[in-house]
Design a protein around this motif. Structure first.
Motif, PDB file in Angstrom:
ATOM      1  N   MET A  65       8.725   0.424  79.221  1.00 32.69           N
ATOM      2  CA  MET A  65       9.610   0.046  80.442  1.00 32.69           C
ATOM      3  C   MET A  65       9.419  -1.406  80.816  1.00 32.69           C
ATOM      4  O   MET A  65       9.985  -1.882  81.493  1.00 32.69           O
ATOM      5  CB  MET A  65       9.053   0.861  81.683  1.00 32.69           C
ATOM      6  N   PHE A  66       8.500  -2.059  79.954  1.00 35.40           N
ATOM      7  CA  PHE A  66       8.068  -3.615  80.322  1.00 35.40           C
ATOM      8  C   PHE A  66       8.400  -4.411  79.352  1.00 35.40           C
ATOM      9  O   PHE A  66       8.177  -4.126  78.048  1.00 35.40           O
ATOM     10  CB  PHE A  66       6.777  -3.663  80.755  1.00 35.40           C
ATOM     11  N   ASP A  67       8.571  -5.658  79.468  1.00 34.97           N
ATOM     12  CA  ASP A  67       8.731  -6.813  78.338  1.00 34.97           C
ATOM     13  C   ASP A  67       7.213  -7.192  78.110  1.00 34.97           C
ATOM     14  O   ASP A  67       6.199  -6.690  78.525  1.00 34.97           O
ATOM     15  CB  ASP A  67       9.453  -7.843  78.976  1.00 34.97           C
ATOM     16  N   LYS A  68       7.261  -7.947  77.122  1.00 32.80           N
ATOM     17  CA  LYS A  68       5.997  -8.409  76.417  1.00 32.80           C
ATOM     18  C   LYS A  68       5.147  -8.947  77.460  1.00 32.80           C
ATOM     19  O   LYS A  68       3.903  -8.399  77.332  1.00 32.80           O
ATOM     20  CB  LYS A  68       6.318  -9.542  75.265  1.00 32.80           C
ATOM     21  N   SER A  69       5.639  -9.860  78.396  1.00 33.16           N
ATOM     22  CA  SER A  69       4.463 -10.425  79.276  1.00 33.16           C
ATOM     23  C   SER A  69       3.678  -9.348  80.228  1.00 33.16           C
ATOM     24  O   SER A  69       2.585  -9.438  80.417  1.00 33.16           O
ATOM     25  CB  SER A  69       4.968 -11.509  80.173  1.00 33.16           C
ATOM     26  N   ARG A  73      -0.464  -7.922  80.375  1.00 33.05           N
ATOM     27  CA  ARG A  73      -0.905  -7.767  81.457  1.00 33.05           C
ATOM     28  C   ARG A  73      -1.610  -6.260  81.394  1.00 33.05           C
ATOM     29  O   ARG A  73      -2.670  -6.341  81.962  1.00 33.05           O
ATOM     30  CB  ARG A  73      -0.080  -7.846  82.583  1.00 33.05           C
ATOM     31  N   ILE A  74      -0.821  -5.501  81.277  1.00 34.15           N
ATOM     32  CA  ILE A  74      -1.420  -4.158  81.260  1.00 34.15           C
ATOM     33  C   ILE A  74      -2.232  -3.793  80.239  1.00 34.15           C
ATOM     34  O   ILE A  74      -3.291  -3.097  80.547  1.00 34.15           O
ATOM     35  CB  ILE A  74       0.004  -3.090  81.277  1.00 34.15           C
ATOM     36  N   GLN A 131       0.917  -2.844  67.784  1.00 39.97           N
ATOM     37  CA  GLN A 131      -0.295  -3.305  66.999  1.00 39.97           C
ATOM     38  C   GLN A 131      -0.823  -4.503  67.199  1.00 39.97           C
ATOM     39  O   GLN A 131      -1.909  -4.795  67.613  1.00 39.97           O
ATOM     40  CB  GLN A 131      -0.094  -2.860  65.480  1.00 39.97           C
ATOM     41  N   HIS A 132       0.162  -5.747  67.303  1.00 40.14           N
ATOM     42  CA  HIS A 132       0.076  -6.664  67.447  1.00 40.14           C
ATOM     43  C   HIS A 132      -0.445  -7.280  68.868  1.00 40.14           C
ATOM     44  O   HIS A 132      -1.505  -7.943  69.203  1.00 40.14           O
ATOM     45  CB  HIS A 132       0.905  -8.109  67.041  1.00 40.14           C
ATOM     46  N   TRP A 133       0.062  -6.465  69.869  1.00 43.89           N
ATOM     47  CA  TRP A 133      -0.246  -6.901  71.199  1.00 43.89           C
ATOM     48  C   TRP A 133      -1.394  -6.331  71.559  1.00 43.89           C
ATOM     49  O   TRP A 133      -2.120  -6.820  72.271  1.00 43.89           O
ATOM     50  CB  TRP A 133       0.778  -6.269  72.203  1.00 43.89           C
ATOM     51  N   LEU A 134      -1.842  -5.068  70.971  1.00 50.45           N
ATOM     52  CA  LEU A 134      -2.988  -4.618  71.219  1.00 50.45           C
ATOM     53  C   LEU A 134      -4.238  -5.572  70.451  1.00 50.45           C
ATOM     54  O   LEU A 134      -5.216  -5.837  71.223  1.00 50.45           O
ATOM     55  CB  LEU A 134      -3.269  -3.093  70.441  1.00 50.45           C
ATOM     56  N   GLU A 135      -3.943  -6.059  69.506  1.00 48.19           N
ATOM     57  CA  GLU A 135      -5.103  -7.001  68.858  1.00 48.19           C
ATOM     58  C   GLU A 135      -5.191  -8.078  69.589  1.00 48.19           C
ATOM     59  O   GLU A 135      -6.205  -8.614  69.994  1.00 48.19           O
ATOM     60  CB  GLU A 135      -4.654  -7.236  67.608  1.00 48.19           C
ATOM     61  N   GLU A 136      -3.976  -8.646  70.333  1.00 47.37           N
ATOM     62  CA  GLU A 136      -3.925 -10.026  70.895  1.00 47.37           C
ATOM     63  C   GLU A 136      -4.642  -9.849  72.523  1.00 47.37           C
ATOM     64  O   GLU A 136      -5.616 -10.725  72.935  1.00 47.37           O
ATOM     65  CB  GLU A 136      -2.510 -10.252  71.406  1.00 47.37           C
TER      66      GLU A 136
END
Length: 169
Positions: A65-69, A73-74, A131-136
């Motif tokens: 439901m949310f964009d990358k930023s 944050r979540i 996967q990339h966002w989790l690693e970030e």
């Protein structure tokens, strides 16, 4: 309730974290199912602060439901909420890595619904994006599985995925 029933064991306690106005309904549901001794509720806002000190966090049908930023944050808040070595499980809809491999019309409809009608942002991503966002955010992805597209109707896209990651730092 499903999480507790799936992994019921001595001493297991499952806490639901949701908007404060959901509390009375959640507690009534816990009681109606006879699980009030095993389930609890904490009201809050994921963008303000997520309660800390947990071994496992489950995020179900929420991140898309949310964009990358906002997803970053979540996930950063979840990273803070977990004990070192803790695990996050994410259930999200995902697109195929190569979207041109399908002739599916929902590729265009589904994000249009989220972006235009539902939230004005977000929508499913590719599995590799999550996967990339989790690693970030300081996680190590330990498992990423998707439902076999052969097991769902041909006009359904995206498919469901479960990603599991561990807090490494």
């Amino acid at each position: 309730m499903h999480t507790y029933r799936h992994k019921a064991s001595p001493g297991l306690r499952v806490t639901t974290f949701d908007l404060p106005d959901k509390q009375s309904e959640a507690l009534a549901n816990f009681k109606a199912e006879g699980l009030e001794d095993h389930l609890s509720f904490i009201g809050g806002n994921v963008f303000e602060q997520i309660p800390q000190g947990y071994d496992t966090v489950l995020i179900k049908h929420f991140l898309d439901m949310f964009d990358k930023s906002d997803v970053i944050r979540i996930l950063t808040g979840v990273h803070t909420a977990l004990n070192t070595g803790g695990t996050v499980h994410i259930l999200v809809p995902v697109y195929p890595e190569n979207i041109k491999d399908t002739d599916n019309y929902n590729v265009d409809f589904f994000p249009a619904f989220f972006i235009g009608a539902a939230m004005g942002q977000g929508g499913p991503q590719k599995l590799s994006t999550y996967q990339h966002w989790l690693e970030e955010c300081g996680f190590k992805v330990t498992q990423a599985i998707t439902k076999n597209p052969a097991d769902i109707p041909p006009d359904v896209i995206p498919v469901q995925a479960i990603l599991t990651a561990t807090k490494t730092t």
